[in-house]
Motif scaffolding. Structure first.
Motif, PDB file in Angstrom:
ATOM      1  N   TRP A 137     -31.308  25.208   3.707  1.00  0.00           N
ATOM      2  CA  TRP A 137     -31.075  26.518   4.125  1.00  0.00           C
ATOM      3  C   TRP A 137     -31.936  27.305   3.493  1.00  0.00           C
ATOM      4  N   THR A 138     -32.146  28.397   3.624  1.00  0.00           N
ATOM      5  CA  THR A 138     -33.070  29.432   3.203  1.00  0.00           C
ATOM      6  C   THR A 138     -32.326  30.772   2.271  1.00  0.00           C
ATOM      7  N   GLU A 139     -32.595  30.620   0.925  1.00  0.00           N
ATOM      8  CA  GLU A 139     -31.925  31.996   0.321  1.00  0.00           C
ATOM      9  C   GLU A 139     -32.847  32.404  -0.551  1.00  0.00           C
ATOM     10  N   ARG A 154     -36.737  28.064   0.428  1.00  0.00           N
ATOM     11  CA  ARG A 154     -36.140  26.944   1.257  1.00  0.00           C
ATOM     12  C   ARG A 154     -35.380  26.300   0.169  1.00  0.00           C
ATOM     13  N   VAL A 199     -20.971  23.491   3.737  1.00  0.00           N
ATOM     14  CA  VAL A 199     -21.166  24.463   4.656  1.00  0.00           C
ATOM     15  C   VAL A 199     -20.435  25.561   4.673  1.00  0.00           C
ATOM     16  N   VAL A 221     -26.070  31.334   8.226  1.00  0.00           N
ATOM     17  CA  VAL A 221     -26.760  31.048   6.972  1.00  0.00           C
ATOM     18  C   VAL A 221     -28.333  30.576   7.478  1.00  0.00           C
ATOM     19  N   ASP A 279     -31.764  29.214   8.512  1.00  0.00           N
ATOM     20  CA  ASP A 279     -32.502  28.086   8.777  1.00  0.00           C
ATOM     21  C   ASP A 279     -31.481  26.848   8.324  1.00  0.00           C
ATOM     22  N   LEU A 280     -30.205  26.852   8.640  1.00  0.00           N
ATOM     23  CA  LEU A 280     -29.390  26.052   8.311  1.00  0.00           C
ATOM     24  C   LEU A 280     -29.528  24.653   9.104  1.00  0.00           C
TER      25      LEU A 280
END
Lengths: 300, 270
Positions: free
Chosen positions: A249-251, A255, A267, A278, A280-281
């Motif tokens: 994912w992206t946060e 990445r 998840v 979320v 780009d999960l």
């Protein structure tokens, strides 16, 4: 001879197990040397009757050598082999009448038509299939009168398979049967193999197409540098069935990824942290290709 | 699984299948028909039209050439044909495929013999027809036909076995052809096929005497030439006893070499 004692191969039969006379194929400690290199270096394997077994491995790994020893086409330098209960080195006409072989190199050139070739081949066997029905089964009915060299690569290979099955074999060897096929031809070929399975034919298939092994085989053996490194059902090869999932994912603009045995819970946690979706999960498990590449890439 | 085993097909039925396959393989391939069957025919027509000399006793060139060109025809149908085509069948995987089936191996060889016989007989018949109707040659009579039959059969047998042996030495049909064709041509020149054998230098006669073609041609000259011309042979006779002996020896040597060297797949593939 420099064969080191075989370590236990995951899923494979232990070298000290006696040969299984009821298996379609039973192999213990198979060795074949070319010069000072062991092309086959201590293979132990049992293949059940009715099973489709795929031997997977890179070029030069020993697939064809192994299969051709089982077919009776090559000598072995060591080990014990039983194919339908018989040592292939001493296989007689009766034994050969129970076996079908599709060689990697195909069946050679001919001036005969497809149907004539099949009729001739059928005449060598005690209980052959009807040549016209076999042509139908491989989808070459409209090519019955055509000579081999007028066929496309895929049609030519289906003719090879037709020649391999016209004798009504109990065991069929297929050495890289779909090399050079386009995707459509490969799919047609797969359905042909499935219909042969329905008829109860045991098959040993070599391939370097992973999707083919996954699609067709009950079990897969991976061979590299002359050794089996694992035998498993395709879904469990290389620990795929129990391998941790990877969540991406992206946060904060970066990445991120994490391995987890409980991706659902992971998840759910993520979902709670983010107000909406979320970013780009993705949740991934290792593909057959991932585990295969890892296996054949392993240094000695 | 039912355990009732059907009997394996009889040798006779497999031989019938193989003979059919061999005849189709030969007569449907334009190159082999032209190369093997028509080569001696073309030679006969071409040289018959060009060369014209009198050998005495009323024997003209076509009458003399008949024996030699039939020997060439048999040589082509057996030695050259076997060497080239079996080498091809080995390099393209045909032999390997066959050896994986329950076909009795003897059926393969009997099928080849049937092919050689068919091609040799077809060649001989065409050559004789041209000889009679184009050049007005005198056909053999009485016991000469018997001599014709055994010389042709023994020569074909020896050359078939040698051809199978040569096929094993070659890498593929092209290399077999490239090796065998020039050797055949040289042998034809020094074995008294194109010119009277007594015009061949003695040392070349000696070399020719080591190979079966010279003896086939000599045996067949006894069939097509009047007895007086036996005096033009270096030995002063057609030496039929020695013809039988040498061709018979080549059969034995060919058989031994054949059995000891024959392979169902390419070298290094076993």
């Amino acid at each position: 001879m420099t064969r080191t004692p075989a370590a236990t191969v995951p899923g494979a039969v232990h070298p000290s197990t006696p040969l299984d006379p009821d298996a379609a194929i039973s192999v213990r400690g198979l060795v074949r040397r070319y010069g000072d290199r062991n092309a086959v270096d201590g293979v132990d394997l049992d293949i059940r009757r009715g099973e489709i077994f795929a031997l997977l491995g890179p070029n030069g790994a020993g697939k064809t050598t192994t299969v051709e020893i089982l077919e009776g086409h090559r000598r072995r330098d060591g080990g014990e082999v039983r194919v339908l209960g018989v040592d292939p080195a001493t296989g007689d006409r009766r034994w050969k009448s129970d076996i079908g072989i599709v060689l990697q190199s195909g069946a050679g050139d001919s001036q005969l038509s497809c149907l004539e070739l099949l009729r001739a081949q059928a005449a060598y066997f005690p209980d052959p299939r009807d040549p016209a029905e076999v042509l139908d089964l491989v989808g070459l009915t409209e090519k019955a009168g055509a000579r081999g060299r007028t066929l496309s690569g895929g049609q030519r290979r289906r003719l090879d398979v037709a020649l391999g099955i016209v004798g009504r074999p109990r065991l069929l060897f297929l050495d890289e049967p779909t090399t050079g096929f386009d995707p459509e031809a490969r799919r047609q070929f797969w359905s042909l193999i499935r219909s042969l399975r329905e008829l109860g034919t045991t098959m040993l298939l070599t391939t370097h197409y992973l999707d083919e092994a996954e699609e067709l085989a009950d079990r897969v053996g991976v061979i590299t540098r002359g050794r089996l490194v694992e035998v498993a059902v395709p879904a469990e090869l290389g620990g795929r069935g129990t391998a941790p999932a990877v969540v991406h994912w992206t946060e904060d603009g970066a990445r991120r990824s994490a391995e987890t045995a409980t991706p659902t819970a992971f998840v759910a946690e993520l979902a709670a942290r983010f107000p909406g979706e979320v970013p780009d999960l993705a949740v991934a498990r290792p593909t057959l290709e991932d585990v295969y590449l890892r296996m054949i890439g392993e240094p000695e | 699984m039912t355990t009732v085993e059907r009997p394996l097909p009889s040798l006779f039925s497999v031989v019938r299948t193989r003979a059919g396959v061999e005849l189709k393989e030969f007569f449907r391939q334009r190159e082999s028909v032209v190369f093997t069957l028509f080569f001696p025919v073309i030679l006969l027509l071409a040289l018959g039209a060009i060369l014209d000399y009198d050998l005495g006793s009323g024997v003209d060139f076509p009458q003399y050439f008949m024996a030699g060109i039939i020997a060439v025809g048999i040589f082509g149908a057996s030695l050259q044909n076997m060497a080239i085509h079996i080498a091809g069948e080995r390099s393209d995987g045909t032999l390997k495929s066959l050896s994986g089936t329950p076909m009795p191996k003897s059926a393969y060889f009997i099928g080849k013999v049937v092919q050689v016989l068919a091609v040799a007989v077809a060649t001989i018949v065409i050559l004789l027809l041209i000889g009679v109707f184009v050049y007005g040659i005198t056909l053999p009579s009485g016991r000469d036909w018997l001599t014709f039959a055994w010389v042709a059969a023994l020569g074909a047998a020896a050359c078939t076995l040698l051809g199978i042996t040569v096929s094993t030495l070659a890498r593929n049909s092209r290399s077999a052809s490239a090796t065998v064709t020039p050797i055949a041509l040289v042998l034809e020149f020094i074995s008294g096929v194109f010119l009277p054998f007594d015009q061949v230098p003695t040392w070349l006669q000696t070399i020719a005497s080591l190979f079966p073609l010279k003896w086939m041609a000599q045996g067949l000259r006894s069939v097509f030439l009047p007895d007086e011309l036996a005096l033009r042979e270096p030995a002063g006779s057609f030496e039929l006893g020695r013809v039988a002996l040498v061709l018979g020896l080549w059969c034995v040597v060919g058989l031994v070499l054949c059995v000891r060297t024959f392979r169902w797949q390419e070298r290094g593939e076993d």
